[in-house]
Every structure is written in C-alpha cells, then in structure tokens.
Design an enzyme around this catalytic site. Structure first.
Site, PDB file in Angstrom:
ATOM      1  N   ASN A  11       0.862  -1.188   0.000  1.00 29.76           N
ATOM      2  CA  ASN A  11       0.000   0.000   0.000  1.00 29.76           C
ATOM      3  C   ASN A  11       0.893   1.232   0.000  1.00 29.76           C
ATOM      4  O   ASN A  11       1.516   1.543   1.005  1.00 29.76           O
ATOM      5  CB  ASN A  11      -0.887  -0.025   1.261  1.00 29.76           C
ATOM      6  CG  ASN A  11      -1.709   1.243   1.401  1.00 29.76           C
ATOM      7  OD1 ASN A  11      -1.847   2.009   0.443  1.00 29.76           O
ATOM      8  ND2 ASN A  11      -2.255   1.466   2.591  1.00 29.76           N
ATOM      9  N   TRP A  12       0.938   1.909  -1.150  1.00 31.31           N
ATOM     10  CA  TRP A  12       1.862   3.052  -1.279  1.00 31.31           C
ATOM     11  C   TRP A  12       1.308   4.319  -0.638  1.00 31.31           C
ATOM     12  O   TRP A  12       1.999   5.327  -0.592  1.00 31.31           O
ATOM     13  CB  TRP A  12       2.174   3.300  -2.757  1.00 31.31           C
ATOM     14  CG  TRP A  12       2.896   2.153  -3.431  1.00 31.31           C
ATOM     15  CD1 TRP A  12       3.343   0.999  -2.838  1.00 31.31           C
ATOM     16  CD2 TRP A  12       3.254   2.054  -4.809  1.00 31.31           C
ATOM     17  NE1 TRP A  12       3.948   0.195  -3.772  1.00 31.31           N
ATOM     18  CE2 TRP A  12       3.912   0.813  -4.993  1.00 31.31           C
ATOM     19  CE3 TRP A  12       3.085   2.891  -5.919  1.00 31.31           C
ATOM     20  CZ2 TRP A  12       4.402   0.403  -6.236  1.00 31.31           C
ATOM     21  CZ3 TRP A  12       3.568   2.471  -7.158  1.00 31.31           C
ATOM     22  CH2 TRP A  12       4.222   1.246  -7.306  1.00 31.31           C
ATOM     23  N   LYS A  13       0.056   4.266  -0.226  1.00 32.81           N
ATOM     24  CA  LYS A  13      -0.608   5.434   0.400  1.00 32.81           C
ATOM     25  C   LYS A  13      -0.438   6.675  -0.502  1.00 32.81           C
ATOM     26  O   LYS A  13      -0.392   6.544  -1.709  1.00 32.81           O
ATOM     27  CB  LYS A  13      -0.040   5.676   1.795  1.00 32.81           C
ATOM     28  CG  LYS A  13      -0.035   4.413   2.658  1.00 32.81           C
ATOM     29  CD  LYS A  13       0.141   4.733   4.108  1.00 32.81           C
ATOM     30  CE  LYS A  13       0.388   3.475   4.886  1.00 32.81           C
ATOM     31  NZ  LYS A  13       0.019   3.577   6.272  1.00 32.81           N
ATOM     32  N   HIS A  96      -9.558   0.870   4.846  1.00 35.74           N
ATOM     33  CA  HIS A  96      -8.270   1.073   5.529  1.00 35.74           C
ATOM     34  C   HIS A  96      -8.509   1.987   6.739  1.00 35.74           C
ATOM     35  O   HIS A  96      -9.337   2.897   6.686  1.00 35.74           O
ATOM     36  CB  HIS A  96      -7.255   1.705   4.567  1.00 35.74           C
ATOM     37  CG  HIS A  96      -5.866   1.680   5.111  1.00 35.74           C
ATOM     38  ND1 HIS A  96      -5.416   2.594   6.036  1.00 35.74           N
ATOM     39  CD2 HIS A  96      -4.836   0.827   4.901  1.00 35.74           C
ATOM     40  CE1 HIS A  96      -4.157   2.308   6.352  1.00 35.74           C
ATOM     41  NE2 HIS A  96      -3.778   1.232   5.671  1.00 35.74           N
ATOM     42  N   GLU A  98      -6.969   4.380   7.853  1.00 28.93           N
ATOM     43  CA  GLU A  98      -6.787   5.822   7.609  1.00 28.93           C
ATOM     44  C   GLU A  98      -8.046   6.423   6.985  1.00 28.93           C
ATOM     45  O   GLU A  98      -8.399   7.570   7.263  1.00 28.93           O
ATOM     46  CB  GLU A  98      -5.544   6.040   6.733  1.00 28.93           C
ATOM     47  CG  GLU A  98      -4.281   5.832   7.554  1.00 28.93           C
ATOM     48  CD  GLU A  98      -3.081   5.320   6.769  1.00 28.93           C
ATOM     49  OE1 GLU A  98      -3.041   5.467   5.545  1.00 28.93           O
ATOM     50  OE2 GLU A  98      -2.181   4.740   7.430  1.00 28.93           O
ATOM     51  N   GLU A 166      -5.441  -5.460  10.376  1.00 32.46           N
ATOM     52  CA  GLU A 166      -4.429  -4.447  10.639  1.00 32.46           C
ATOM     53  C   GLU A 166      -4.743  -3.743  11.962  1.00 32.46           C
ATOM     54  O   GLU A 166      -5.567  -2.814  11.984  1.00 32.46           O
ATOM     55  CB  GLU A 166      -4.423  -3.403   9.527  1.00 32.46           C
ATOM     56  CG  GLU A 166      -4.135  -3.953   8.157  1.00 32.46           C
ATOM     57  CD  GLU A 166      -3.494  -2.903   7.255  1.00 32.46           C
ATOM     58  OE1 GLU A 166      -2.368  -3.114   6.833  1.00 32.46           O
ATOM     59  OE2 GLU A 166      -4.134  -1.860   7.016  1.00 32.46           O
ATOM     60  N   GLY A 172       2.336   1.772  10.760  1.00 27.08           N
ATOM     61  CA  GLY A 172       3.280   2.886  10.631  1.00 27.08           C
ATOM     62  C   GLY A 172       3.995   3.249  11.917  1.00 27.08           C
ATOM     63  O   GLY A 172       4.622   4.314  11.995  1.00 27.08           O
ATOM     64  N   SER A 212       3.447  -2.576  10.260  1.00 27.04           N
ATOM     65  CA  SER A 212       4.904  -2.539  10.478  1.00 27.04           C
ATOM     66  C   SER A 212       5.600  -3.837  10.061  1.00 27.04           C
ATOM     67  O   SER A 212       6.545  -4.280  10.721  1.00 27.04           O
ATOM     68  CB  SER A 212       5.220  -2.176  11.933  1.00 27.04           C
ATOM     69  OG  SER A 212       4.722  -0.892  12.246  1.00 27.04           O
ATOM     70  N   GLY A 233       2.807  -1.348   4.250  1.00 28.63           N
ATOM     71  CA  GLY A 233       2.787   0.083   3.938  1.00 28.63           C
ATOM     72  C   GLY A 233       4.187   0.598   3.646  1.00 28.63           C
ATOM     73  O   GLY A 233       4.701   0.468   2.538  1.00 28.63           O
ATOM     74  N   GLY A 234       4.830   1.165   4.659  1.00 33.21           N
ATOM     75  CA  GLY A 234       6.138   1.824   4.488  1.00 33.21           C
ATOM     76  C   GLY A 234       7.153   0.990   3.729  1.00 33.21           C
ATOM     77  O   GLY A 234       7.831   1.499   2.818  1.00 33.21           O
TER      78      GLY A 234
HETATM   79  C1  PEP Z   1      -0.707  -0.015   5.879  1.00 31.22           C
HETATM   80  O1  PEP Z   1      -0.588   1.084   5.367  1.00 31.22           O
HETATM   81  O2  PEP Z   1      -1.712  -0.697   5.653  1.00 31.22           O
HETATM   82  C2  PEP Z   1       0.371  -0.517   6.734  1.00 31.22           C
HETATM   83  C3  PEP Z   1       0.255  -1.706   7.263  1.00 31.22           C
HETATM   84  O3  PEP Z   1       1.438   0.318   6.916  1.00 31.22           O
HETATM   85  P1  PEP Z   1       2.849  -0.076   7.610  1.00 31.22           P
HETATM   86  O4  PEP Z   1       3.319  -1.346   6.979  1.00 31.22           O
HETATM   87  O5  PEP Z   1       3.747   1.085   7.295  1.00 31.22           O
HETATM   88  O6  PEP Z   1       2.609  -0.240   9.073  1.00 31.22           O
END
Ligand code: PEP
Length: 257
Positions: A11-13, A96, A98, A166, A172, A212, A233-234
């Site tokens: 997920n590049w957000k 998600h 967010e 999640e 994050g 994470s 994500g990251g």
């Molecule tokens: C996400 O954006 O869904 C996510 C899990 O981010 P991260 O891996 O950075 O925690």
C-alpha cells in the site's frame, strides 16, 4: 503456512508521482519474477494506476486501487467509481483505518464499497482492526468480529475477497503485533467467516496481517496457520525491501508445499 496461495500487497498510500510509481513497479515486477507462488499486489494512488498497470503488464504483479466510491457516477466531486477503474486495477483496498479515521467511513459505507467492487468483477481487500483504545480495554476480539460482520453486509461472493487484519496501533509505528497475537485474532476472524460463509468458503479466504511488516519480521507471520501474507505500507515503497518480503514468503511457501 496453508494450501492457500500467499498474498503480499503493498500500500503506497499518498506517495509516488506517476513516474516514480512506474519505476518502483518495474523494479518490483523484475524482482518478483522468480516468486510465482506468491500473489504480489501493488497499490499506487489513483494518479499512478495507469502507468503502474502498464509497467507490470505480463509480470507476476497485480494492481490495486487504494479506495473507491460505492456510487456509480454523478455529483461526487473528488471520488472515483468502480467503472473508472476498469482495466487499471484488479483489486481495491477498502476500509483502511486511515480512511475509517480521517474520512469517517463507517462499516456500512465499507460494506457498500465491497459489494460495488465485487459487482464490477474486482476483489476487495477489506481492512479491519482494533484501535489502541479498544486494545487497552483488554479484549479486541469482539470488536474485530463485529467490524468484520458489519463490513460484509450484502457480500455473498466469498471467492473474491481478501481480508487484511491491521491493528491500528501497529500501522506505521514500527511496533508490529507479535505473530502469536496476530494469529489469535486472525483465527477468530476465520471462525467468524465460517459463520458468515460456511466452513468450506472460509477455509479458502486469504487473511493477511498488516502493521509494520518488513523483511526481518515477515517470516514468523506467514508461518502461522491462518496468516496468508501481509499488507505492507512503508516497506513497500522500497523495491529491494518489498522484493525481500516476497522472497521470504516464497521460500517458506516452497518449504511447506
Ligand atoms: C498499511 O498502510 O496498511 C500498513 C500496514 O502500513 P505499515 O506497513 O507502514 O505499518
């Protein structure tokens, strides 16, 4: 790891210009060619979908949108409908945390999106997970199970569905859940799916962990009996790191196949 094909989804957000996304997607497509036993998905922002889908054509990588409207067309400024994703994405991330948090998306809104995504022939990647406040109250299981039920109202196609558990406190933050914690809740999610969809359908639904994840911690997650991969994500923004996550998953899958 089970007989379900593992999924690693990035997920590049709100990151990457179309040109950056194209470069990143190409590097991921090249790096994951030797891992056909893992389903690899990347999720650029809307503006990158066209370039990224061209960049990964003919590779092992599929493309997901990060969101979509449940409406078909009309006066919804700033929104994108499922028909606008035709030819650009095979999957859509919905619910998600967010979007639930920043855009106040309720379970009902998320369920309507799931139905619209499936009706358009795409696969929803439904995100659920408890907040830090709920976690502190001690037992997040009931909250996650009811979020799952309410986010799937109206869904009847159990073959075209991926769930991502999640925990919001792990996204994050660098503080991933432990694989055992994640397995405990994901096992409950599968039980809830058994009630909704029946045992056979539930046994085939891929359930991912997200929060994470990186190449150092992915192994023990995908080693758990009910965890079928990760939403990343990251760490999905660096091609080498994301490819390593896919490779680790492929290696474990080969060992158990
Ligand atoms: C996400 O954006 O869904 C996510 C899990 O981010 P991260 O891996 O950075 O925690």
């Amino acid at each position: 790891m089970s007989s379900r094909k593992p999924v690693i989804a990035g997920n590049w957000k709100m990151n990457t210009t179309p040109a950056e996304g194209q470069t990143l997607a190409k590097a991921i497509a090249d790096g994951t060619r030797e891992s056909p036993n893992v389903e690899v998905i990347v999720s650029p922002p809307f503006t990158g979908l066209s370039d990224v889908s061209q960049a990964v054509a003919g590779s092992n990588v599929q493309v997901s949108a990060q969101n979509v409207s449940s409406e078909q067309s009309g006066a919804f400024t700033g929104d994108v409908s499922v028909s606008m994703l035709e030819g650009l994405a095979s999957h859509v991330i919905i619910g998600h945390s967010e979007r639930r948090g920043l855009s106040c998306e309720t379970d009902g809104v998320v369920a309507a999106k799931a139905v619209a995504v499936q009706a358009a022939g795409m696969t929803p990647i439904l995100c659920i997970g408890e907040t830090e406040d709920i976690r502190k109250l001690g037992n997040p299981v009931e909250s996650v199970r009811s979020q799952l039920r309410d986010s799937l109202v109206g869904v009847s196609d159990w073959e075209s569905l991926i769930i991502a558990y999640e925990p919001v406190w792990a996204i994050g933050t660098g503080a991933a859940a432990s694989p055992q914690q994640a397995q405990a809740i994901i096992g409950e999610i599968r039980q809830e799916l058994e009630q909704l969809a029946g045992p056979e359908a539930a046994s085939k639904i891929r359930i991912l962990y997200g929060g994470s994840v990186n190449s150092n911690n992915i192994g023990p997650f995908v080693d758990q009996p009910d965890i079928d991969g990760a939403l990343v994500g990251g760490a999905s923004l660096q091609a080498d790191e994301f490819v390593r996550i896919v490779e680790m998953t492929a290696r474990l899958e080969n060992k158990t196949a």
